[in-house]
Design an enzyme around this catalytic site. Structure first.
Site, PDB file in Angstrom:
ATOM      1  N   ILE A  12       0.834  -1.202   0.000  1.00  0.00           N
ATOM      2  CA  ILE A  12       0.000   0.000   0.000  1.00  0.00           C
ATOM      3  C   ILE A  12       0.866   1.248   0.000  1.00  0.00           C
ATOM      4  O   ILE A  12       0.638   2.187  -0.766  1.00  0.00           O
ATOM      5  CB  ILE A  12      -0.959  -0.006   1.203  1.00  0.00           C
ATOM      6  N   LEU A  39      12.055  -9.444  -0.533  1.00  0.00           N
ATOM      7  CA  LEU A  39      12.409  -8.026  -0.596  1.00  0.00           C
ATOM      8  C   LEU A  39      12.533  -7.507  -2.019  1.00  0.00           C
ATOM      9  O   LEU A  39      12.517  -6.285  -2.228  1.00  0.00           O
ATOM     10  CB  LEU A  39      13.727  -7.798   0.154  1.00  0.00           C
ATOM     11  N   ASP A  66      13.940   2.349  10.555  1.00  0.00           N
ATOM     12  CA  ASP A  66      12.863   1.708  11.304  1.00  0.00           C
ATOM     13  C   ASP A  66      12.093   2.752  12.105  1.00  0.00           C
ATOM     14  O   ASP A  66      12.689   3.658  12.690  1.00  0.00           O
ATOM     15  CB  ASP A  66      13.478   0.674  12.253  1.00  0.00           C
ATOM     16  N   TYR A 154      -1.923  -9.131  16.360  1.00  0.00           N
ATOM     17  CA  TYR A 154      -1.851  -8.141  15.287  1.00  0.00           C
ATOM     18  C   TYR A 154      -3.005  -7.145  15.400  1.00  0.00           C
ATOM     19  O   TYR A 154      -2.802  -5.929  15.387  1.00  0.00           O
ATOM     20  CB  TYR A 154      -1.891  -8.825  13.925  1.00  0.00           C
TER      21      TYR A 154
END
Length: 328
Positions: A12, A39, A66, A154
């Site tokens: 997204i 990746l 990160d 999650y």
């Protein structure tokens, strides 16, 4: 505009970064290139973002890092007008095995961004939430008033993140919006999702594998519809502090979805059934009336139209995309 897209080399986020660059904005992508899936797909997304900027007059900068790095996040937010927060540790099933990582990335990482947004005075913070925040349905379709009782770590981590976002927006007086996505799919999608797996297996003469009896239903949302909802938030002012469903026009049983893909690509194959995962939701279906009211949102793709469009894209891009699906 200066736009920071976290997770901007992902599915997204990659589509958002590409669109913003094509629209002439200055885009900075932050992505940690977590190897949750191949990746090479993320590198492909980044290359498309660069090409979009070169072709259409925007700019594109990729920063590998990160969101758990508060100092880095603060430096990047300082130069941004808008923050589109798509970075997350994805995956309902894997979250059961490592819940603390999901909290650290999805909740604590989001707090790092929110602290920086509060201190820097950005225009708007838009974050990717999830239908997983709802949990077991008390009724369908889910509207935003439905109880939020997630059944996976999650889902719990995404709910914590969106509640922090809306609370920060309220008490620190900046615009924050959480978009609750319902199973987004489309070109360059994460390869370990049902639709990409069904298509890949059928193209290779292998039967689609269903977990459970296939009666589970999902509201699948085509990526182009998700992008349009996000783009609207560069201008729309009526949604501060809100959580808003972004879904499709209907839902579909997983078995029906598998059969329709099978019938298009390999009608002689039989479906295969394996044990259902406990963390998987039984049903999802979005009530998007709030999005329609606040964002003038209307999904342009039914599930069947979007899946057909994805199959066409898959076949055109099979040479580079399928090997990545197969080894994920």
């Amino acid at each position: 505009m200066q736009i920071l897209v976290t997770g901007g080399a992902g599915f997204i986020g990659g589509h958002l970064a590409e669109r913003f660059a094509r629209d002439g904005h200055s885009v900075v992508v932050l992505d940690n290139f977590d190897p949750f899936y191949d990746l090479d797909i993320k590198h492909h997304n980044a290359e498309i973002g660069r090409e979009a900027a070169e072709e259409d007059g925007g700019s594109y900068k990729l920063v590998e890092g990160d969101i758990r790095n508060a100092e880095l996040v603060t430096d990047l937010v300082a130069d941004a007008d808008y923050v589109y927060h798509q970075a997350a540790q994805a995956g309902v099933r894997p979250s059961v095995d490592d819940p603390r990582k999901y909290h650290e990335v999805n909740a604590d990482g989001t707090l790092n961004l929110l602290d920086a947004c509060r201190d820097e005075g950005i225009e708007r913070f838009v974050m990717a939430s999830s239908s997983s925040v709802y949990g077991v349905p008390q009724y369908l379709p889910y509207d935003e008033e439905h109880p939020t009782t997630p059944v996976s770590p999650y889902g719990a981590s995404k709910l914590a993140a969106e509640r922090y976002a809306c609370a920060y927006g309220e008490v620190y007086d900046f615009s924050a919006v959480a978009l609750r996505y319902f199973t987004v799919y489309g070109p360059r999608m994460r390869p370990n999702m049902a639709i990409s797996n069904f298509v890949s297996r059928c193209l290779n003469g292998e039967p689609p594998v269903l977990y459970g009896d296939g009666t589970q239903t999902r509201d699948f949302t085509f990526i182009e519809d998700v992008v349009e909802a996000n783009v609207t938030l560069l201008e729309e002012d009526a949604v501060d502090g809100e959580a808003v469903n972004i879904g499709s026009t209907d839902n579909i049983a997983i078995k029906t979805l598998a059969e329709e893909i099978r019938d298009q690509l390999a009608p002689d194959l039989e479906l295969v059934y394996e044990e259902r995962h406990d963390a998987d939701a039984e049903h999802t279906h979005a009530d998007t009336s709030k999005a329609s009211e606040l964002l003038d949102y209307e999904a342009d793709h039914t599930i069947r139209e979007g899946v057909s469009k994805f199959i066409d894209w898959y076949q055109e891009n099979q040479a580079w995309y399928e090997p990545l699906v197969r080894r994920s």
